[in-house]
Write a protein that holds these residues in place. Structure first.
Motif, PDB file in Angstrom:
ATOM      1  N   LYS A   1      11.303 -16.652  43.109  1.00  0.00           N
ATOM      2  CA  LYS A   1      10.107 -17.546  43.343  1.00  0.00           C
ATOM      3  C   LYS A   1       9.794 -17.951  42.627  1.00  0.00           C
ATOM      4  O   LYS A   1       9.542 -17.953  40.877  1.00  0.00           O
ATOM      5  N   GLY A   2       8.716 -18.972  42.875  1.00  0.00           N
ATOM      6  CA  GLY A   2       8.211 -20.179  41.852  1.00  0.00           C
ATOM      7  C   GLY A   2       7.526 -19.520  41.698  1.00  0.00           C
ATOM      8  O   GLY A   2       6.524 -18.601  42.297  1.00  0.00           O
ATOM      9  N   PRO A   3       6.430 -20.567  40.857  1.00  0.00           N
ATOM     10  CA  PRO A   3       6.889 -21.567  40.387  1.00  0.00           C
ATOM     11  C   PRO A   3       8.089 -21.584  39.024  1.00  0.00           C
ATOM     12  O   PRO A   3       8.463 -20.636  38.514  1.00  0.00           O
ATOM     13  N   VAL A   4       9.182 -22.672  39.156  1.00  0.00           N
ATOM     14  CA  VAL A   4       9.889 -22.513  38.638  1.00  0.00           C
ATOM     15  C   VAL A   4      10.306 -23.981  37.947  1.00  0.00           C
ATOM     16  O   VAL A   4       9.126 -25.295  37.385  1.00  0.00           O
ATOM     17  N   HIS A   5      11.316 -23.804  36.932  1.00  0.00           N
ATOM     18  CA  HIS A   5      10.828 -24.623  35.427  1.00  0.00           C
ATOM     19  C   HIS A   5      12.259 -25.083  35.220  1.00  0.00           C
ATOM     20  O   HIS A   5      13.010 -23.973  35.040  1.00  0.00           O
ATOM     21  N   VAL A   6      13.185 -26.411  35.484  1.00  0.00           N
ATOM     22  CA  VAL A   6      14.264 -26.862  35.715  1.00  0.00           C
ATOM     23  C   VAL A   6      14.375 -27.560  34.033  1.00  0.00           C
ATOM     24  O   VAL A   6      13.823 -28.809  33.874  1.00  0.00           O
TER      25      VAL A   6
ATOM     26  N   HIS B   1      10.294 -18.849  36.626  1.00  0.00           N
ATOM     27  CA  HIS B   1      11.475 -18.134  36.054  1.00  0.00           C
ATOM     28  C   HIS B   1      11.931 -19.420  36.041  1.00  0.00           C
ATOM     29  O   HIS B   1      11.097 -20.575  36.410  1.00  0.00           O
ATOM     30  N   VAL B   2      12.759 -19.653  34.661  1.00  0.00           N
ATOM     31  CA  VAL B   2      13.189 -20.764  34.166  1.00  0.00           C
ATOM     32  C   VAL B   2      14.277 -21.228  34.438  1.00  0.00           C
ATOM     33  O   VAL B   2      15.769 -19.667  34.895  1.00  0.00           O
ATOM     34  N   VAL B   3      15.516 -22.217  34.659  1.00  0.00           N
ATOM     35  CA  VAL B   3      16.845 -23.018  35.119  1.00  0.00           C
ATOM     36  C   VAL B   3      16.923 -23.331  33.710  1.00  0.00           C
ATOM     37  O   VAL B   3      16.923 -24.326  33.708  1.00  0.00           O
ATOM     38  N   ASN B   4      18.145 -23.407  32.839  1.00  0.00           N
ATOM     39  CA  ASN B   4      18.641 -24.046  31.868  1.00  0.00           C
ATOM     40  C   ASN B   4      20.410 -24.726  32.177  1.00  0.00           C
ATOM     41  O   ASN B   4      20.592 -23.497  31.903  1.00  0.00           O
ATOM     42  N   LEU B   5      19.609 -25.476  31.868  1.00  0.00           N
ATOM     43  CA  LEU B   5      21.450 -25.793  32.428  1.00  0.00           C
ATOM     44  C   LEU B   5      22.492 -26.662  31.291  1.00  0.00           C
ATOM     45  O   LEU B   5      23.379 -27.310  31.289  1.00  0.00           O
TER      46      LEU B   5
END
Length: 149
Positions: free
Chosen positions: A91-96, A38-42
C-alpha cells in the motif's frame, strides 16, 4: 510540503510512486511528512553511501521497508520481477531508491515497457536520470544487456 529538491535525483512518477538516489539521516522523517508509507531500497547495504540502519530509521517513522539488493555489475530480471511484486503487494505511497537512482530508473524503464508505455517515452523517462543504452562504457554492459532483453 513540496517534493525535496535536495535528495539526489529525486523524481515523482505519480502520486503513488517517487524515486531517488541515496537517502540521508533526515530523509525518513521527510518521507513520512510527504505521506510515504513504504520504501524499497535497491542498493547494497555495504555501499559507502548507504544509509546505516535504514530499516530501523524508517520503522521509527512508521514506514515499511523492503530491500532488494541489486549488485550494480549483475542486475537480473528476477530483481525487476521482485520490485514489481513488492509494488503490487504494498500500500502506497511508495518511495523506491538506490544510490544514484540509476538502478531504479532502469527497472522502471522495463516495468513501463511491460505496462505498454511506448519505448521512446519509457526511455525518455529513464534518460532524465541516466541512459545506459546510449553509453559505450564497458562497465554498463550488464545494464545494456538487461535493458535490451
Amino acid at each position: 510540503m513540496g517534493d525535496p529538491s535536495d535528495i539526489r535525483n529525486w523524481r515523482r512518477r505519480s502520486d503513488a510512486i517517487t524515486t531517488s538516489g541515496r537517502l540521508e539521516a533526515g530523509d525518513p522523517a521527510r518521507l513520512a511528512a510527504l505521506g510515504v508509507r513504504h520504501v524499497v531500497n535497491l542498493a547494497l547495504d555495504d555501499h559507502p553511501e548507504a544509509l546505516p540502519d535504514e530499516a530501523e530509521k524508517l520503522a521509527a517513522e512508521r514506514i515499511g521497508y523492503s530491500h532488494i539488493p541489486v549488485p550494480f555489475d549483475a542486475p537480473r530480471r528476477e530483481h525487476v520481477a521482485e520490485l514489481a511484486r513488492v509494488l503490487a503487494d504494498t500500500k502506497g505511497p511508495v518511495h523506491v531508491h538506490c544510490i544514484m537512482n540509476w538502478r531504479v530508473t532502469a527497472f522502471f524503464y522495463l516495468l513501463d515497457l511491460e505496462n505498454g508505455v511506448p519505448k521512446r517515452e519509457a526511455r525518455a523517462r529513464m534518460a532524465t536520470v541516466w541512459d545506459p543504452l546510449a553509453s559505450d562504457d564497458p562497465r554498463l554492459a550488464p545494464w545494456k544487456a538487461l535493458l535490451s532483453s
